[in-house]
Design a protein around this motif. Structure first.
Motif, PDB file in Angstrom:
ATOM      1  N   GLN A   9       0.904  -1.112  -0.016  1.00 30.16           N
ATOM      2  CA  GLN A   9      -0.007   0.098   0.011  1.00 30.16           C
ATOM      3  C   GLN A   9       0.851   1.274   0.180  1.00 30.16           C
ATOM      4  N   SER A  10       2.012   1.247   0.563  1.00 30.12           N
ATOM      5  CA  SER A  10       2.919   2.490   0.557  1.00 30.12           C
ATOM      6  C   SER A  10       3.742   2.471  -0.249  1.00 30.12           C
ATOM      7  N   GLY A  11       4.229   1.514  -1.090  1.00 33.08           N
ATOM      8  CA  GLY A  11       5.232   1.291  -2.196  1.00 33.08           C
ATOM      9  C   GLY A  11       6.660   1.374  -1.590  1.00 33.08           C
ATOM     10  N   ILE A  12       6.934   1.074  -0.343  1.00 31.97           N
ATOM     11  CA  ILE A  12       8.051   1.191   0.315  1.00 31.97           C
ATOM     12  C   ILE A  12       8.269  -0.392   0.780  1.00 31.97           C
ATOM     13  N   SER A  13       9.595  -0.841   0.396  1.00 36.41           N
ATOM     14  CA  SER A  13       9.849  -2.082   0.616  1.00 36.41           C
ATOM     15  C   SER A  13       9.890  -2.531   2.178  1.00 36.41           C
ATOM     16  N   TYR A  15      11.910  -4.192   3.780  1.00 38.01           N
ATOM     17  CA  TYR A  15      13.377  -3.944   4.172  1.00 38.01           C
ATOM     18  C   TYR A  15      13.381  -2.478   4.626  1.00 38.01           C
ATOM     19  N   THR A  16      13.026  -1.636   3.990  1.00 40.93           N
ATOM     20  CA  THR A  16      12.877  -0.086   4.189  1.00 40.93           C
ATOM     21  C   THR A  16      12.203   0.352   5.425  1.00 40.93           C
ATOM     22  N   LEU A  17      10.907  -0.332   5.379  1.00 42.12           N
ATOM     23  CA  LEU A  17      10.021  -0.230   6.674  1.00 42.12           C
ATOM     24  C   LEU A  17      10.818  -0.801   7.877  1.00 42.12           C
ATOM     25  N   ARG A  18      11.560  -1.584   7.826  1.00 47.06           N
ATOM     26  CA  ARG A  18      12.146  -2.274   8.909  1.00 47.06           C
ATOM     27  C   ARG A  18      13.301  -1.132   9.387  1.00 47.06           C
ATOM     28  N   TYR A  19      13.864  -0.819   8.421  1.00 46.85           N
ATOM     29  CA  TYR A  19      14.971   0.288   8.555  1.00 46.85           C
ATOM     30  C   TYR A  19      14.390   1.627   9.292  1.00 46.85           C
ATOM     31  N   TYR A  20      13.378   1.900   8.788  1.00 46.79           N
ATOM     32  CA  TYR A  20      12.779   3.145   9.484  1.00 46.79           C
ATOM     33  C   TYR A  20      12.360   2.981  10.694  1.00 46.79           C
ATOM     34  N   GLU A  21      11.749   1.780  11.040  1.00 45.17           N
ATOM     35  CA  GLU A  21      11.403   1.235  12.328  1.00 45.17           C
ATOM     36  C   GLU A  21      12.617   1.356  13.313  1.00 45.17           C
ATOM     37  N   LYS A  22      13.893   0.894  12.701  1.00 45.39           N
ATOM     38  CA  LYS A  22      15.020   0.834  13.489  1.00 45.39           C
ATOM     39  C   LYS A  22      15.513   2.318  13.958  1.00 45.39           C
ATOM     40  N   GLU A  23      15.345   3.099  13.046  1.00 46.40           N
ATOM     41  CA  GLU A  23      15.870   4.359  12.841  1.00 46.40           C
ATOM     42  C   GLU A  23      14.733   5.483  13.818  1.00 46.40           C
ATOM     43  N   GLY A  24      13.805   4.736  14.158  1.00 50.94           N
ATOM     44  CA  GLY A  24      12.528   5.328  15.149  1.00 50.94           C
ATOM     45  C   GLY A  24      11.625   6.650  14.319  1.00 50.94           C
ATOM     46  N   LEU A  25      11.509   6.132  12.863  1.00 52.99           N
ATOM     47  CA  LEU A  25      10.779   6.972  11.946  1.00 52.99           C
ATOM     48  C   LEU A  25       9.353   6.399  12.141  1.00 52.99           C
ATOM     49  N   LEU A  26       9.042   4.945  11.936  1.00 56.15           N
ATOM     50  CA  LEU A  26       7.892   4.324  11.995  1.00 56.15           C
ATOM     51  C   LEU A  26       7.903   3.129  12.905  1.00 56.15           C
ATOM     52  N   MET A  27       6.876   3.305  13.619  1.00 57.68           N
ATOM     53  CA  MET A  27       6.597   2.027  14.623  1.00 57.68           C
ATOM     54  C   MET A  27       5.348   1.584  14.513  1.00 57.68           C
ATOM     55  N   PRO A  28       5.308   0.103  14.691  1.00 59.98           N
ATOM     56  CA  PRO A  28       4.238  -0.756  14.244  1.00 59.98           C
ATOM     57  C   PRO A  28       3.257  -0.235  15.461  1.00 59.98           C
ATOM     58  N   SER A  29       1.982  -0.453  15.174  1.00 56.24           N
ATOM     59  CA  SER A  29       0.876  -0.026  16.181  1.00 56.24           C
ATOM     60  C   SER A  29       0.997  -1.007  17.434  1.00 56.24           C
ATOM     61  N   LYS A  30       1.263  -2.214  16.803  1.00 55.62           N
ATOM     62  CA  LYS A  30       1.321  -3.475  17.991  1.00 55.62           C
ATOM     63  C   LYS A  30       2.094  -4.408  17.242  1.00 55.62           C
ATOM     64  N   ARG A  31       2.379  -5.586  18.011  1.00 54.12           N
ATOM     65  CA  ARG A  31       2.929  -6.697  17.663  1.00 54.12           C
ATOM     66  C   ARG A  31       2.185  -7.909  18.239  1.00 54.12           C
ATOM     67  N   GLY A  32       1.863  -8.700  17.359  1.00 56.10           N
ATOM     68  CA  GLY A  32       1.262  -9.828  17.586  1.00 56.10           C
ATOM     69  C   GLY A  32       1.988 -10.823  18.628  1.00 56.10           C
ATOM     70  N   ILE A  45      -0.314   6.151   6.628  1.00 54.26           N
ATOM     71  CA  ILE A  45      -0.317   7.645   6.559  1.00 54.26           C
ATOM     72  C   ILE A  45       1.261   8.033   6.700  1.00 54.26           C
ATOM     73  N   THR A  46       1.816   7.753   7.888  1.00 50.87           N
ATOM     74  CA  THR A  46       3.177   8.059   8.325  1.00 50.87           C
ATOM     75  C   THR A  46       4.214   7.673   7.191  1.00 50.87           C
ATOM     76  N   ALA A  47       3.954   6.415   6.691  1.00 48.31           N
ATOM     77  CA  ALA A  47       4.815   5.871   5.716  1.00 48.31           C
ATOM     78  C   ALA A  47       4.781   6.431   4.444  1.00 48.31           C
ATOM     79  N   LYS A  48       3.780   6.907   3.938  1.00 42.39           N
ATOM     80  CA  LYS A  48       3.608   7.597   2.802  1.00 42.39           C
ATOM     81  C   LYS A  48       4.235   8.933   2.871  1.00 42.39           C
ATOM     82  N   PHE A  49       3.951   9.603   4.154  1.00 39.68           N
ATOM     83  CA  PHE A  49       4.703  10.925   4.608  1.00 39.68           C
ATOM     84  C   PHE A  49       6.118  10.918   4.413  1.00 39.68           C
ATOM     85  N   ILE A  50       6.736   9.742   4.862  1.00 39.46           N
ATOM     86  CA  ILE A  50       8.377   9.282   4.928  1.00 39.46           C
ATOM     87  C   ILE A  50       8.482   9.407   3.516  1.00 39.46           C
TER      88      ILE A  50
END
Length: 139
Positions: A9-13, A15-32, A45-50
Motif C-alpha cells: 500500500q505504501s510502495g516502500i519495501s 526492508y526499508t520499512l524495518r530500517y525506518y523502524e530501527k531509525e525510530g521514524l515508523l513504529m508498528p501500532s502493535k506486535r502480535g 499515512i506516516t509511511a507515505k509521509f516519509i
C-alpha cells in the motif's frame, strides 16, 4: 495490516520499512504474540509521509523533525517546517553550483582531448589530472 500489506500500500519495501523502524521514524501500532508487526492506517499515512519527504530530498534526520511536527502540530509552529525546507533549498542550490562547476570542468577536459586511437601517453585529460591542471572551485 502486516508489513507485506504496508509494503504494497505504501510502495516502500519491507526492508526499508524495518530500517525506518530501527531509525525510530515508523513504529508498528502493535506486535502480535508471534512478534509480527501490525500496522494501522495511521502507520500507512506516516509511511507515505516519509516516502514523500524522501522524494523531496529531505534526509532521515530532517524527515524525523518534520514527523515530530506532524505528530504534535499543536506544539509546533509553521516556521519550523519552513526553516527545514529553506535549509534544504539552500543545500540543493549549493549542490547545483558544485555540479555546474564539475560540468564546466569536464567540458573543458573533453574539449581538449582528441579522443583518437592514439596512445593515452599524450591524452590531455590524463595529463591535466596528473599535473593538477584542474581548476577547483574557489581558486
Amino acid at each position: 495490516m502486516k508489513i507485506g500489506d504496508l509494503e504494497k500500500q505504501s510502495g516502500i519495501s519491507a526492508y526499508t520499512l524495518r530500517y525506518y523502524e530501527k531509525e525510530g521514524l515508523l513504529m508498528p501500532s502493535k506486535r502480535g504474540e508471534n512478534n509480527y508487526r501490525h500496522y494501522s492506517q495511521d502507520d500507512l499515512i506516516t509511511a507515505k509521509f516519509i516516502k514523500r519527504s524522501k522524494a523531496c530530498g529531505f534526509s532521515l534526520s530532517e524527515t524525523a523533525s518534520l514527523l515530530a511536527i506532524k505528530t504534535d502540530k499543536s506544539q509546533h509552529v509553521c516556521a519550523e517546517a519552513k526553516s527545514i525546507t529553506h535549509s534544504k533549498i539552500q543545500e540543493i542550490e549549493e549542490q547545483i553550483q558544485r555540479l555546474q562547476h564539475m560540468q564546466e570542468t569536464l567540458i573543458q577536459l573533453e574539449k581538449y582531448c582528441c579522443g583518437g586511437q592514439e596512445s593515452a601517453e599524450f591524452c590531455s585529460i590524463i595529463s591535466a589530472l596528473e599535473q593538477d591542471q584542474i581548476i577547483e572551485k574557489g581558486e
